[in-house]
Design a protein around this motif. Structure first.
Motif, mmCIF file in Angstrom:
data_model
loop_
_atom_site.group_PDB
_atom_site.id
_atom_site.type_symbol
_atom_site.label_atom_id
_atom_site.label_comp_id
_atom_site.label_asym_id
_atom_site.label_seq_id
_atom_site.Cartn_x
_atom_site.Cartn_y
_atom_site.Cartn_z
ATOM 1 N N GLN A 1 33.545 13.449 35.445
ATOM 2 C CA GLN A 1 34.013 14.099 34.230
ATOM 3 C C GLN A 1 33.626 13.291 32.997
ATOM 4 O O GLN A 1 33.146 13.831 31.993
ATOM 5 C CB GLN A 1 35.535 14.286 34.283
ATOM 6 C CG GLN A 1 36.121 15.034 33.094
ATOM 7 C CD GLN A 1 35.578 16.438 32.964
ATOM 8 O OE1 GLN A 1 35.355 17.118 33.961
ATOM 9 N NE2 GLN A 1 35.365 16.886 31.734
ATOM 10 N N THR B 1 38.401 24.189 29.072
ATOM 11 C CA THR B 1 38.189 25.371 29.911
ATOM 12 C C THR B 1 39.344 25.505 30.890
ATOM 13 O O THR B 1 39.749 24.524 31.521
ATOM 14 C CB THR B 1 36.869 25.275 30.695
ATOM 15 O OG1 THR B 1 35.781 25.151 29.784
ATOM 16 C CG2 THR B 1 36.658 26.518 31.549
ATOM 17 N N GLU C 1 28.274 23.827 40.232
ATOM 18 C CA GLU C 1 29.135 24.073 39.075
ATOM 19 C C GLU C 1 28.260 24.251 37.835
ATOM 20 O O GLU C 1 27.183 23.653 37.734
ATOM 21 C CB GLU C 1 30.082 22.900 38.824
ATOM 22 C CG GLU C 1 31.054 22.613 39.942
ATOM 23 C CD GLU C 1 31.830 21.328 39.688
ATOM 24 O OE1 GLU C 1 32.786 21.075 40.442
ATOM 25 O OE2 GLU C 1 31.469 20.565 38.749
ATOM 26 N N HIS D 1 28.597 23.938 33.627
ATOM 27 C CA HIS D 1 29.417 23.510 32.487
ATOM 28 C C HIS D 1 28.709 23.926 31.198
ATOM 29 O O HIS D 1 27.523 23.615 31.011
ATOM 30 C CB HIS D 1 29.625 21.992 32.520
ATOM 31 C CG HIS D 1 30.367 21.515 33.735
ATOM 32 N ND1 HIS D 1 31.722 21.280 33.732
ATOM 33 C CD2 HIS D 1 29.941 21.263 35.002
ATOM 34 C CE1 HIS D 1 32.101 20.884 34.935
ATOM 35 N NE2 HIS D 1 31.040 20.880 35.727
ATOM 36 N N GLU E 1 29.344 25.018 26.700
ATOM 37 C CA GLU E 1 30.196 24.959 25.518
ATOM 38 C C GLU E 1 29.452 25.616 24.362
ATOM 39 O O GLU E 1 28.358 25.183 23.995
ATOM 40 C CB GLU E 1 30.560 23.514 25.169
ATOM 41 C CG GLU E 1 31.580 23.412 24.048
ATOM 42 C CD GLU E 1 32.125 21.998 23.861
ATOM 43 O OE1 GLU E 1 32.738 21.739 22.815
ATOM 44 O OE2 GLU E 1 31.933 21.152 24.770
ATOM 45 N N GLU F 1 37.152 29.489 27.720
ATOM 46 C CA GLU F 1 36.717 28.275 27.024
ATOM 47 C C GLU F 1 37.270 28.358 25.598
ATOM 48 O O GLU F 1 37.037 29.342 24.894
ATOM 49 C CB GLU F 1 35.184 28.250 27.022
ATOM 50 C CG GLU F 1 34.536 27.052 26.392
ATOM 51 C CD GLU F 1 33.024 27.242 26.308
ATOM 52 O OE1 GLU F 1 32.497 27.189 25.191
ATOM 53 O OE2 GLU F 1 32.391 27.480 27.357
#
Length: 538
Positions: free
Chosen positions: A102, A224, A373, A375, A377, A397
């Motif tokens: 992360q 999220t 996954e 990710h 933004e 989000e």
């Protein structure tokens, strides 16, 4: 056109993404994370596999360059050598690996990704054990949309396996397709007059500024959260869609419109709808590139409407918008009544028929043991992504500073979809609840509670008493600016009430208001009551 020597313009969506990421580098950076529980990849073979991928795919050789005062353009560039960063987390515990990953993803995102040299991506290979690893592939969204991710990732692993055993790698037809560059050239030549006229009609009298977003807060990093329906509920929603002649995307679109309208106290909602944008050319369904478009979509509600009627209306709007989906979003706000300085769109909705992880499982047995996954933004305060996996998955989000109520909106969306899953098409919208059970119980308690206190003879009397006792206390504060104390509010209402009386308004008359939601709107309500009249509401 020879794309090896000539530049082509960016699409309006690409241009917006590049502009946003130039100010905040973490925006519009895609991060694909492959968890390989049974594979510890060889870094050298991985580099060779992606180098081959760059040579196989024209879109991965694109570079975006500025042209002074002119808008940026893109061209196929001579690619540089692919590189991979390697990290060794083998000694780290699984719990600590999750935390470290992360942290790594946040740091990686903050770097952004340069667009002026091909290939415009980064690779990081993390060894997590003797037979396990994690691959992180980071690249700008301006180069690739969601439909492009799976074919390229699958081709990269096909290349890896071929190099590992020393045989030629078969190339999927869509990987070598250069249709996106032709799409960009055609997009530039479009005449948007008809599109602007269409959106001027559909957005007529839309005022925006719903209060959903707190624009006093500076934009921050987004969070999220995930809501997931059950497989049974998802099948029921698909059945509802079929029974009303629509698709599941229509059901989700209508539900988001209902949630926004109810939450903001309106009879309609406008939000961005992200579409594939693959209708300018034939045979682009599987082509690679950033074809997507975002258009403003309006959902108009009436509580007497049935579910079926609303869904068919929304589907009709989705189909009508297709010829105009490439109309540049940037020029549409001026066609509305949205106040200066406020955005046309406060939220957006994207629907995909499957998540990336599920899509990858169609590429063979090896992907059954890999977990993928995605990710992302973007620059809107609130974005909903819906994925039609076996169980419908909702990813919300949001900017926690500008939209602190987003977790409630996410729950409302899930609750409303669950209600729709169990309701026949003839059900009226007014019969659908989006509340949690706890909220519903509290409202029922308040409705049934008996108050033995003597009530005020009139709300105006109570207000005037408050204004007399605490004239300097804040009475109204509008999100984005505009404040009135109790004393100021009372004085303004008295002045307007006198004007109404002077114009002949008498006790028992009904007066309507035509104004945006603002402190002035509340002044008008109080003035009508002070004049002895009633407020007419539709």
């Amino acid at each position: 056109m020879n794309f090896q020597t000539q530049s082509v313009p960016l699409t309006p969506v690409q241009e917006a993404m590049v502009a946003a990421s130039s100010k905040r580098p973490w925006l519009y950076l895609e991060q694909i994370v492959c968890h390989l529980a049974q594979e510890c990849l060889n870094p050298d073979i991985l580099v060779a596999a992606f180098q081959s991928l760059v040579e196989q795919s024209p879109v991965l050789r694109l570079a975006i360059h500025s042209r002074g005062a002119a808008p940026p353009a893109q061209h196929i560039a001579t690619p540089q050598d692919v590189a991979v960063e390697t990290l060794d987390w083998a000694p780290v515990s699984p719990d600590d690996i999750r935390q470290q990953l992360q942290t790594f993803l946040e740091t990686d995102r903050a770097k952004g990704c340069p667009l002026d040299a091909a290939p415009c991506f980064r690779l990081t290979l993390i060894r997590t054990g003797p037979t396990s690893s994690i691959l992180v592939w980071s690249f700008p969204h301006a180069l690739l949309d969601g439909r492009s991710f799976a074919p390229l990732l699958a081709q990269a692993f096909t290349n890896y396996e071929a190099i590992e055993v020393g045989r030629p790698s078969p190339i999927a037809p869509e990987v070598s397709n250069d249709a996106f560059l032709h799409h960009c050239a055609i997009s530039e030549a479009l005449d948007h007059a008809a599109g602007e006229a269409y959106f001027a009609r559909t957005l007529d009298d839309w005022e925006g500024d719903t209060g959903l977003i707190d624009f006093r807060q500076e934009p921050g990093r987004k969070e999220t959260l995930i809501q997931q329906l059950t497989t049974h509920e998802t099948k029921a929603l698909v059945s509802l869609a079929k029974a009303t002649g629509v698709t599941l995307s229509t059901v989700v679109c209508a539900a988001w419109g209902i949630v926004l309208a109810r939450f903001t106290g309106r009879a309609d909602a406008v939000f961005g709808m992200t579409l594939s944008g693959r209708h300018l050319l034939e045979n682009t369904k599987t082509a690679l590139g950033c074809f997507i478009v975002t258009v403003p979509f309006r959902v108009k509600l009436d509580q007497d409407l049935s579910i079926g009627t609303l869904l068919r209306s929304v589907r009709k709007g989705q189909l009508e918008i297709r010829p105009f989906e490439h109309t540049p979003l940037a020029g549409l706000r001026r066609l509305t009544n949205v106040p200066p300085g406020k955005p046309l769109l406060e939220s957006s909705l994207m629907f995909e028929t499957a998540s990336l992880d599920v899509r990858m499982q169609d590429y063979g047995d090896a992907w059954q043991h890999r977990r993928v996954e995605l990710h992302e933004e973007d620059d809107l305060p609130l974005t909903v992504a819906a994925y039609q996996d076996e169980a419908l998955r909702l990813e919300v989000e949001y900017d926690g500073k500008q939209v602190p109520q987003a977790p409630r909106l996410a729950r409302y969306l899930k609750n409303l979809l669950c209600e729709l899953a169990h309701a026949p098409p003839t059900t009226q919208l007014a019969q659908l609840s989006m509340l949690d059970e706890g909220e519903r119980q509290r409202l029922e308690f308040l409705a049934s509670a008996t108050d033995t206190r003597v009530s005020e003879p009139c709300c105006i009397t109570a207000f005037e008493r408050q204004a007399t006792h605490w004239p300097d206390r804040m009475a109204l504060e509008r999100i984005g600016g505009g404040k009135l104390t109790y004393g100021e509010l009372d004085a303004a209402a008295n002045a307007l009430a006198q004007r109404l009386i002077d114009r002949g308004i008498a006790h028992g008359d009904v007066v309507g208001i035509c104004a945006t939601r603002s402190p002035a709107f509340v002044v008008a309500i109080l003035a009508i009551w002070k004049a002895g009249a009633a407020l007419g509401l539709s």
